[in-house]
Design a protein around this motif. Sequence first.
Motif, PDB file in Angstrom:
ATOM      1  N   ILE A 136     -13.765  62.275  23.279  1.00 25.45           N
ATOM      2  CA  ILE A 136     -12.696  61.221  23.255  1.00 25.45           C
ATOM      3  C   ILE A 136     -11.251  61.804  22.921  1.00 25.45           C
ATOM      4  CG2 ILE A 136     -11.705  58.931  22.800  1.00 25.45           C
ATOM      5  CD1 ILE A 136     -14.490  58.014  22.627  1.00 25.45           C
ATOM      6  N   LEU A 193      -7.934  62.704  25.212  1.00 24.10           N
ATOM      7  CA  LEU A 193      -6.588  62.094  24.817  1.00 24.10           C
ATOM      8  C   LEU A 193      -5.665  63.100  24.804  1.00 24.10           C
ATOM      9  CD1 LEU A 193      -7.434  59.213  22.209  1.00 24.10           C
ATOM     10  CD2 LEU A 193      -6.711  58.931  24.334  1.00 24.10           C
ATOM     11  N   ILE A 233      -9.325  59.136  15.564  1.00 23.46           N
ATOM     12  CA  ILE A 233     -10.509  58.940  16.018  1.00 23.46           C
ATOM     13  C   ILE A 233     -11.509  60.075  15.273  1.00 23.46           C
ATOM     14  CG2 ILE A 233     -12.144  59.678  18.021  1.00 23.46           C
ATOM     15  CD1 ILE A 233      -9.950  58.384  19.549  1.00 23.46           C
TER      16      ILE A 233
END
Length: 61
Positions: free
Chosen positions: A4, A8, A60
Amino acid sequence: MEVIAVILMTIGFIAAPVIGFFYPSWRSMNGRELTEGQLYAVRALGIGILLALFVVGQLIL
């Protein structure tokens, strides 16, 4: 989670030049010039999106 973050950052690396360079050029080709202040704001927005996605990616991880 790393996937992820990479997605991004990829979106950020694509969005920064598209928003900062290609969008003002596209507007000028269509006959709608940006003022100098608007040009700076659009370029700052492109870099700001990249930085914001970098921060989100780091959070994250």
